[in-house]
Design a protein around this motif. Structure first.
Motif, PDB file in Angstrom:
ATOM      1  N   LEU A  18       0.855  -1.181   0.000  1.00 17.37           N
ATOM      2  CA  LEU A  18       0.000   0.000   0.000  1.00 17.37           C
ATOM      3  C   LEU A  18       0.890   1.230   0.000  1.00 17.37           C
ATOM      4  N   ASN A  19       0.739   2.086  -0.999  1.00 15.89           N
ATOM      5  CA  ASN A  19       1.566   3.289  -1.130  1.00 15.89           C
ATOM      6  C   ASN A  19       0.700   4.536  -1.049  1.00 15.89           C
ATOM      7  N   ASN A  20       1.331   5.643  -0.666  1.00 13.66           N
ATOM      8  CA  ASN A  20       0.700   6.968  -0.662  1.00 13.66           C
ATOM      9  C   ASN A  20      -0.582   7.020   0.169  1.00 13.66           C
ATOM     10  N   LEU A  21      -0.550   6.435   1.339  1.00 12.31           N
ATOM     11  CA  LEU A  21      -1.712   6.488   2.226  1.00 12.31           C
ATOM     12  C   LEU A  21      -1.780   7.851   2.897  1.00 12.31           C
ATOM     13  N   PRO A  22      -2.987   8.365   3.158  1.00 11.22           N
ATOM     14  CA  PRO A  22      -3.129   9.713   3.721  1.00 11.22           C
ATOM     15  C   PRO A  22      -3.002   9.758   5.247  1.00 11.22           C
ATOM     16  N   PHE A  23      -2.037   9.033   5.801  1.00 13.09           N
ATOM     17  CA  PHE A  23      -1.816   8.999   7.243  1.00 13.09           C
ATOM     18  C   PHE A  23      -0.381   9.400   7.518  1.00 13.09           C
ATOM     19  N   CYS A  24      -0.124   9.786   8.742  1.00 10.40           N
ATOM     20  CA  CYS A  24       1.221  10.216   9.122  1.00 10.40           C
ATOM     21  C   CYS A  24       2.053   9.024   9.572  1.00 10.40           C
ATOM     22  N   ALA A  25       3.366   9.127   9.406  1.00  8.91           N
ATOM     23  CA  ALA A  25       4.278   8.095   9.883  1.00  8.91           C
ATOM     24  C   ALA A  25       4.092   7.927  11.378  1.00  8.91           C
ATOM     25  N   GLY A  26       3.991   6.700  11.828  1.00  3.82           N
ATOM     26  CA  GLY A  26       3.811   6.416  13.233  1.00  3.82           C
ATOM     27  C   GLY A  26       2.356   6.270  13.654  1.00  3.82           C
ATOM     28  N   ASP A  27       1.382   6.617  12.764  1.00  2.00           N
ATOM     29  CA  ASP A  27      -0.032   6.431  13.088  1.00  2.00           C
ATOM     30  C   ASP A  27      -0.352   4.948  13.192  1.00  2.00           C
ATOM     31  N   SER A  28      -1.193   4.603  14.127  1.00  2.38           N
ATOM     32  CA  SER A  28      -1.659   3.229  14.261  1.00  2.38           C
ATOM     33  C   SER A  28      -2.876   3.059  13.357  1.00  2.38           C
ATOM     34  N   VAL A  29      -2.851   2.061  12.478  1.00  3.21           N
ATOM     35  CA  VAL A  29      -3.946   1.833  11.539  1.00  3.21           C
ATOM     36  C   VAL A  29      -4.414   0.383  11.623  1.00  3.21           C
ATOM     37  N   GLU A  30      -5.627   0.143  11.191  1.00  2.00           N
ATOM     38  CA  GLU A  30      -6.179  -1.213  11.111  1.00  2.00           C
ATOM     39  C   GLU A  30      -6.371  -1.539   9.638  1.00  2.00           C
ATOM     40  N   VAL A  31      -5.968  -2.730   9.230  1.00  5.07           N
ATOM     41  CA  VAL A  31      -6.091  -3.156   7.836  1.00  5.07           C
ATOM     42  C   VAL A  31      -7.040  -4.335   7.774  1.00  5.07           C
ATOM     43  N   ILE A  32      -8.067  -4.231   6.936  1.00  4.08           N
ATOM     44  CA  ILE A  32      -9.016  -5.313   6.706  1.00  4.08           C
ATOM     45  C   ILE A  32      -8.924  -5.674   5.232  1.00  4.08           C
ATOM     46  N   VAL A  33      -8.713  -6.939   4.931  1.00  2.00           N
ATOM     47  CA  VAL A  33      -8.564  -7.386   3.545  1.00  2.00           C
ATOM     48  C   VAL A  33      -9.818  -8.149   3.144  1.00  2.00           C
ATOM     49  N   VAL A  34     -10.452  -7.711   2.060  1.00  2.00           N
ATOM     50  CA  VAL A  34     -11.680  -8.332   1.560  1.00  2.00           C
ATOM     51  C   VAL A  34     -11.458  -8.711   0.105  1.00  2.00           C
ATOM     52  N   VAL A  35     -11.810  -9.930  -0.257  1.00  2.00           N
ATOM     53  CA  VAL A  35     -11.671 -10.392  -1.639  1.00  2.00           C
ATOM     54  C   VAL A  35     -12.779  -9.773  -2.481  1.00  2.00           C
ATOM     55  N   ARG A  36     -12.417  -9.179  -3.587  1.00  2.00           N
ATOM     56  CA  ARG A  36     -13.398  -8.608  -4.511  1.00  2.00           C
ATOM     57  C   ARG A  36     -13.781  -9.678  -5.516  1.00  2.00           C
ATOM     58  N   THR A  37     -15.059  -9.997  -5.573  1.00  2.00           N
ATOM     59  CA  THR A  37     -15.527 -10.970  -6.550  1.00  2.00           C
ATOM     60  C   THR A  37     -16.248 -10.241  -7.663  1.00  2.00           C
ATOM     61  N   ALA A  38     -16.089 -10.724  -8.860  1.00  2.00           N
ATOM     62  CA  ALA A  38     -16.754 -10.117 -10.006  1.00  2.00           C
ATOM     63  C   ALA A  38     -18.244 -10.445  -9.942  1.00  2.00           C
ATOM     64  N   PRO A  39     -19.107  -9.482 -10.219  1.00  2.00           N
ATOM     65  CA  PRO A  39     -20.538  -9.775 -10.206  1.00  2.00           C
ATOM     66  C   PRO A  39     -20.887 -10.774 -11.303  1.00  2.00           C
ATOM     67  N   SER A  40     -21.832 -11.612 -11.004  1.00  2.00           N
ATOM     68  CA  SER A  40     -22.249 -12.628 -11.955  1.00  2.00           C
ATOM     69  C   SER A  40     -22.890 -11.966 -13.168  1.00  2.00           C
ATOM     70  N   ALA A  41     -22.419 -12.318 -14.356  1.00  2.00           N
ATOM     71  CA  ALA A  41     -22.966 -11.755 -15.585  1.00  2.00           C
ATOM     72  C   ALA A  41     -24.381 -12.246 -15.823  1.00  2.00           C
ATOM     73  N   LYS A  42     -24.727 -13.376 -15.249  1.00  2.00           N
ATOM     74  CA  LYS A  42     -26.045 -13.974 -15.449  1.00  2.00           C
ATOM     75  C   LYS A  42     -27.068 -13.480 -14.430  1.00  2.00           C
ATOM     76  N   GLN A  43     -26.664 -12.617 -13.492  1.00  2.00           N
ATOM     77  CA  GLN A  43     -27.576 -12.150 -12.463  1.00  2.00           C
ATOM     78  C   GLN A  43     -28.686 -11.328 -13.098  1.00  2.00           C
ATOM     79  N   ASN A  44     -29.933 -11.689 -12.807  1.00  2.00           N
ATOM     80  CA  ASN A  44     -31.091 -11.011 -13.359  1.00  2.00           C
ATOM     81  C   ASN A  44     -31.497  -9.882 -12.427  1.00  2.00           C
ATOM     82  N   ILE A  45     -31.312  -8.632 -12.864  1.00  2.00           N
ATOM     83  CA  ILE A  45     -31.663  -7.513 -12.010  1.00  2.00           C
ATOM     84  C   ILE A  45     -33.143  -7.163 -12.117  1.00  2.00           C
TER      85      ILE A  45
END
Length: 71
Positions: A18-45
């Motif tokens: 992760l580059n160029n984050l808008p936080f200062c050096a030494g700030d404590s941050v929490e990172v949550i990683v979520v897998v992005r899934t592609a929406p189903s092309a067959k989904q009927n809206i």
């Protein structure tokens, strides 16, 4: 809470950078990683599109007892 969203892709060796984050050096941050899934092309809206429409007693008055006809 100050949140910042970044989308990125893992490298072949499984590393995440992760580059160029808008936080200062030494700030404590929490990172949550979520897998992005592609929406189903067959989904009927529009699930009701093309379904037959049926009207029960279409010429009957609706909520006739809710109205007063005083004059």
């Amino acid at each position: 809470m100050n949140a910042h969203r970044v989308e990125t892709t893992l490298t072949e060796d499984g590393r995440l950078t992760l580059n160029n984050l808008p936080f200062c050096a030494g700030d404590s941050v929490e990172v949550i990683v979520v897998v992005r899934t592609a929406p189903s092309a067959k989904q009927n809206i529009y699930p009701l599109r093309g379904m037959p429409i049926r009207y029960n007693n279409p010429t009957e008055p609706v909520a006739e007892e809710d109205w007063s006809a005083s004059g």
